[in-house]
Design a protein around this motif. Structure first.
Motif, PDB file in Angstrom:
ATOM      1  N   TYR A 106       0.958  -1.388  -0.224  1.00 55.95           N
ATOM      2  CA  TYR A 106      -0.122  -0.304   0.296  1.00 55.95           C
ATOM      3  C   TYR A 106       0.745   1.320  -0.200  1.00 55.95           C
ATOM      4  O   TYR A 106       0.668   2.202  -0.331  1.00 55.95           O
ATOM      5  CB  TYR A 106      -0.809  -0.050   1.030  1.00 55.95           C
ATOM      6  N   SER A 107       2.233   1.201   1.306  1.00 52.23           N
ATOM      7  CA  SER A 107       2.395   2.491   1.085  1.00 52.23           C
ATOM      8  C   SER A 107       3.588   3.240  -0.279  1.00 52.23           C
ATOM      9  O   SER A 107       3.398   3.818  -0.202  1.00 52.23           O
ATOM     10  CB  SER A 107       3.328   2.702   2.611  1.00 52.23           C
ATOM     11  N   PRO A 108       4.448   2.003  -0.760  1.00 52.29           N
ATOM     12  CA  PRO A 108       5.201   2.160  -2.149  1.00 52.29           C
ATOM     13  C   PRO A 108       4.980   3.135  -3.241  1.00 52.29           C
ATOM     14  O   PRO A 108       4.934   4.104  -3.555  1.00 52.29           O
ATOM     15  CB  PRO A 108       5.715   0.829  -2.154  1.00 52.29           C
ATOM     16  N   PRO A 109       3.198   2.425  -3.584  1.00 54.46           N
ATOM     17  CA  PRO A 109       2.633   3.554  -4.598  1.00 54.46           C
ATOM     18  C   PRO A 109       2.333   5.569  -4.058  1.00 54.46           C
ATOM     19  O   PRO A 109       2.976   6.207  -4.134  1.00 54.46           O
ATOM     20  CB  PRO A 109       1.436   3.210  -5.514  1.00 54.46           C
ATOM     21  N   ARG A 110       1.933   5.374  -2.945  1.00 56.05           N
ATOM     22  CA  ARG A 110       1.732   6.638  -2.192  1.00 56.05           C
ATOM     23  C   ARG A 110       3.033   7.457  -2.145  1.00 56.05           C
ATOM     24  O   ARG A 110       2.967   8.864  -1.358  1.00 56.05           O
ATOM     25  CB  ARG A 110       0.945   6.275  -0.401  1.00 56.05           C
ATOM     26  N   GLU A 111       4.291   6.828  -1.402  1.00 53.07           N
ATOM     27  CA  GLU A 111       5.356   6.843  -1.746  1.00 53.07           C
ATOM     28  C   GLU A 111       6.113   7.865  -2.927  1.00 53.07           C
ATOM     29  O   GLU A 111       6.617   9.273  -2.609  1.00 53.07           O
ATOM     30  CB  GLU A 111       6.752   6.262  -1.001  1.00 53.07           C
ATOM     31  N   VAL A 112       5.836   7.409  -3.633  1.00 50.68           N
ATOM     32  CA  VAL A 112       6.726   7.853  -5.529  1.00 50.68           C
ATOM     33  C   VAL A 112       5.253   8.652  -5.389  1.00 50.68           C
ATOM     34  O   VAL A 112       6.361   9.815  -5.853  1.00 50.68           O
ATOM     35  CB  VAL A 112       6.130   6.370  -6.153  1.00 50.68           C
TER      36      VAL A 112
END
Length: 181
Positions: free
Chosen positions: A72-78
């Protein structure tokens, strides 16, 4: 055509076709595929987002990455590294995410009863009045784009609304890191 390369250099397809019945191996980092594994490249300074991409984005969690693999976090971090981009979440997101309608080969089926799943999902996105609907799955891109196109034709969506892959949003902003001597 998407081509991914493992950091070791072995070519592979996007994670979905690898084996959808098994979770992704967290040790494998895909580069250049439609999934948001660009985080390490941004963190290491190998990709530097500098050009602002102004707009409000809402992110759709692909089922395979999200609910099946708990990514869940990686795309939001990008997305958070792209200057000028503001984020807003749909009600059904992350662990409570909602399918785009492509799952179970429904991508190739026509709905005959009730509301299309992709239409339901796009309606949820439109309620936030975003400039961009983003995701990290080529199937989701097709389903969401189809519904947005239909909504534009009926005047239910703004003409400037885009459906864009996370990697493409990053690439709009990226300046390659200066070579080290």
């Amino acid at each position: 055509v998407y081509e991914c390369r493992l950091l070791e250099g072995d070519p592979t397809e996007p994670p979905e076709p690898v084996d959808p019945t098994q979770p992704l191996d967290p040790e494998l980092l895909f580069v250049g595929c439609p999934n948001p594994w660009q985080v390490p490249l941004v963190e290491e300074g190998r990709l530097t987002p500098v050009t602002p991409v102004d707009g409000l984005v809402t992110y759709h969690d692909p089922c395979y990455l999200g609910r099946h693999n708990k990514v869940y976090s990686p795309p939001r971090e990008v997305l958070s590294t792209v200057p000028g981009l503001r984020s807003t979440e749909m009600t059904r997101c992350k662990e409570r995410g909602f399918c785009c309608g492509a799952g179970g080969s429904r991508m190739w089926m026509e709905e005959r009863i009730g509301k299309r799943i992709n239409t339901e999902r796009v309606d949820e996105a439109l309620s936030l009045d975003p400039d961009i609907v983003s995701t990290a799955c080529p199937y989701c891109l097709v389903m969401l784009s189809d519904s947005v196109t239909e909504k534009k034709q009926t005047g239910e969506a703004r003409e400037d609304l885009e459906v864009v892959d996370v990697a493409l949003l990053l690439s709009r902003s990226v300046k390659p890191a200066a070579p080290t001597s």
